[in-house]
Design a protein around this motif. Sequence first.
Motif, short mmCIF file in Angstrom:
data_model
loop_
_atom_site.label_atom_id
_atom_site.label_comp_id
_atom_site.label_asym_id
_atom_site.label_seq_id
_atom_site.Cartn_x
_atom_site.Cartn_y
_atom_site.Cartn_z
N ASP A 69 0.82 -1.22 0.00
CA ASP A 69 0.00 0.00 0.00
C ASP A 69 0.85 1.27 0.00
O ASP A 69 0.32 2.38 -0.05
CB ASP A 69 -0.96 0.02 1.19
CG ASP A 69 -0.24 -0.03 2.54
OD1 ASP A 69 1.00 0.11 2.58
OD2 ASP A 69 -0.92 -0.23 3.56
N GLY A 70 2.18 1.12 0.06
CA GLY A 70 3.08 2.26 -0.01
C GLY A 70 3.20 3.08 1.25
O GLY A 70 3.86 4.12 1.27
N LYS A 71 2.59 2.62 2.34
CA LYS A 71 2.55 3.43 3.56
C LYS A 71 3.77 3.24 4.45
O LYS A 71 4.10 4.12 5.24
CB LYS A 71 1.27 3.11 4.35
CG LYS A 71 -0.01 3.53 3.64
CD LYS A 71 -1.22 3.27 4.50
CE LYS A 71 -2.51 3.68 3.80
NZ LYS A 71 -2.55 5.11 3.47
N LYS A 72 4.44 2.08 4.37
CA LYS A 72 5.56 1.82 5.27
C LYS A 72 6.75 1.22 4.52
O LYS A 72 6.59 0.64 3.44
CB LYS A 72 5.14 0.85 6.39
CG LYS A 72 4.13 1.44 7.37
CD LYS A 72 3.86 0.46 8.51
CE LYS A 72 2.93 1.05 9.53
NZ LYS A 72 2.70 0.12 10.68
N ASN A 73 7.93 1.37 5.12
CA ASN A 73 9.16 0.77 4.60
C ASN A 73 9.74 -0.12 5.69
O ASN A 73 9.87 0.31 6.84
CB ASN A 73 10.18 1.86 4.25
CG ASN A 73 9.59 2.94 3.38
OD1 ASN A 73 9.14 2.70 2.27
ND2 ASN A 73 9.59 4.17 3.89
N TYR A 74 10.12 -1.34 5.32
CA TYR A 74 10.67 -2.26 6.30
C TYR A 74 12.09 -2.68 5.93
O TYR A 74 12.38 -2.94 4.76
CB TYR A 74 9.79 -3.51 6.43
CG TYR A 74 8.56 -3.27 7.26
CD1 TYR A 74 8.61 -3.33 8.64
CD2 TYR A 74 7.34 -2.97 6.65
CE1 TYR A 74 7.49 -3.09 9.41
CE2 TYR A 74 6.21 -2.73 7.41
CZ TYR A 74 6.29 -2.80 8.79
OH TYR A 74 5.18 -2.56 9.54
N PHE A 75 12.94 -2.72 6.94
CA PHE A 75 14.29 -3.23 6.78
C PHE A 75 14.21 -4.74 6.90
O PHE A 75 13.78 -5.27 7.92
CB PHE A 75 15.19 -2.64 7.87
CG PHE A 75 16.65 -2.81 7.59
CD1 PHE A 75 17.28 -2.06 6.61
CD2 PHE A 75 17.41 -3.72 8.30
CE1 PHE A 75 18.63 -2.21 6.34
CE2 PHE A 75 18.76 -3.88 8.04
CZ PHE A 75 19.37 -3.12 7.06
N LEU A 76 14.61 -5.45 5.84
CA LEU A 76 14.36 -6.88 5.77
C LEU A 76 15.50 -7.73 6.29
O LEU A 76 15.28 -8.72 6.98
CB LEU A 76 14.06 -7.28 4.32
CG LEU A 76 12.82 -6.65 3.69
CD1 LEU A 76 12.65 -7.16 2.27
CD2 LEU A 76 11.58 -6.94 4.51
N THR A 77 16.73 -7.39 5.91
CA THR A 77 17.84 -8.26 6.30
C THR A 77 19.15 -7.49 6.32
O THR A 77 19.28 -6.47 5.65
CB THR A 77 17.95 -9.46 5.33
OG1 THR A 77 18.92 -10.38 5.83
CG2 THR A 77 18.36 -9.01 3.95
N LEU A 78 20.09 -7.99 7.09
CA LEU A 78 21.43 -7.40 7.16
C LEU A 78 22.42 -8.52 7.46
O LEU A 78 22.27 -9.24 8.44
CB LEU A 78 21.49 -6.34 8.26
CG LEU A 78 22.86 -5.69 8.50
CD1 LEU A 78 23.28 -4.87 7.28
CD2 LEU A 78 22.83 -4.81 9.74
N PHE A 79 23.41 -8.67 6.59
CA PHE A 79 24.43 -9.67 6.84
C PHE A 79 25.71 -9.29 6.11
O PHE A 79 25.72 -8.42 5.23
CB PHE A 79 23.97 -11.08 6.42
CG PHE A 79 23.65 -11.22 4.96
CD1 PHE A 79 24.61 -11.65 4.05
CD2 PHE A 79 22.37 -10.95 4.49
CE1 PHE A 79 24.31 -11.79 2.70
CE2 PHE A 79 22.05 -11.09 3.15
CZ PHE A 79 23.03 -11.51 2.25
N LYS A 80 26.80 -9.91 6.51
CA LYS A 80 28.09 -9.68 5.87
C LYS A 80 28.25 -10.67 4.73
O LYS A 80 28.08 -11.87 4.91
CB LYS A 80 29.22 -9.82 6.89
CG LYS A 80 29.16 -8.78 8.00
CD LYS A 80 30.21 -9.02 9.07
CE LYS A 80 30.09 -7.99 10.19
NZ LYS A 80 31.06 -8.23 11.28
N SER A 81 28.58 -10.14 3.56
CA SER A 81 28.66 -10.97 2.37
C SER A 81 30.12 -11.26 2.00
O SER A 81 31.01 -10.44 2.24
CB SER A 81 27.97 -10.25 1.20
OG SER A 81 28.11 -10.99 0.01
N ARG A 82 30.34 -12.42 1.42
CA ARG A 82 31.69 -12.78 0.99
C ARG A 82 32.03 -12.17 -0.37
O ARG A 82 33.18 -12.19 -0.79
CB ARG A 82 31.82 -14.30 0.92
CG ARG A 82 31.68 -14.99 2.28
CD ARG A 82 31.82 -16.50 2.14
NE ARG A 82 31.71 -17.17 3.43
CZ ARG A 82 31.77 -18.48 3.59
NH1 ARG A 82 31.95 -19.27 2.52
NH2 ARG A 82 31.66 -19.02 4.79
#
Length: 208
Positions: free
Chosen positions: A183-196
């Motif tokens: 619906d465009g009303k919110k933004n969510y942070f989905l994931t965070l990790f260290k990549s190789r």
Amino acid sequence: METLNERGLKRLGKDGPDTPPNDGTYEHVDNTTGEVVTVPNGLQPGWDYAPGQTATERAVAARLNRLDSVEATIARENVAQLVEAPLFNRFFNGEMRGEFPVAVVPAVERQVLGAESPVVLLSQQSLSAHRERHPEIGINDYRRVQQLLDDGEVYQMPNDPGRLIYLIIEGVTYRAALKRTEDGKKNYFLTLFKSRTDQPPPGAERLR
């Protein structure tokens, strides 16, 4: 401030206490508990009790509502204070439910996402899942989310325009994802990790 009894008031020619000046009020947020109180201008707030978990969660939700309605620069300053406060430690440790603001979407990406709110939310459900999958990511990594959004490389998948992928390299490559609700009303942070690898997903288009 002086406390007077009835005799002392009469000696000064007064029938009762002076009416305090009405200089307006301001809202103060305790960054330890999240409690929001209205305080007269010129006075420092104080608390006579420690709110329980429900009160804290309600206070954070109330502040989120305010952040959605203010200018992005003001929202950014408020979010930065919250993320550095002890309140975020409580959220990170699973002592609070609900959602916590962790960043503000830069103007260009907000336009690309078509998001109404500038605020990026992290849900307790997502955080718990992140920590289980990536125990090496600590609270200080999450405190860098705003830096990641500001300075990282930004990519978008053609088949998912409401999702942005960020990469940042400072000796370590982080990979993160941000998604707008349908619906465009919110933004969510989905994931965070260290990549190789410092390579984006196949087919991703770089925006910045």
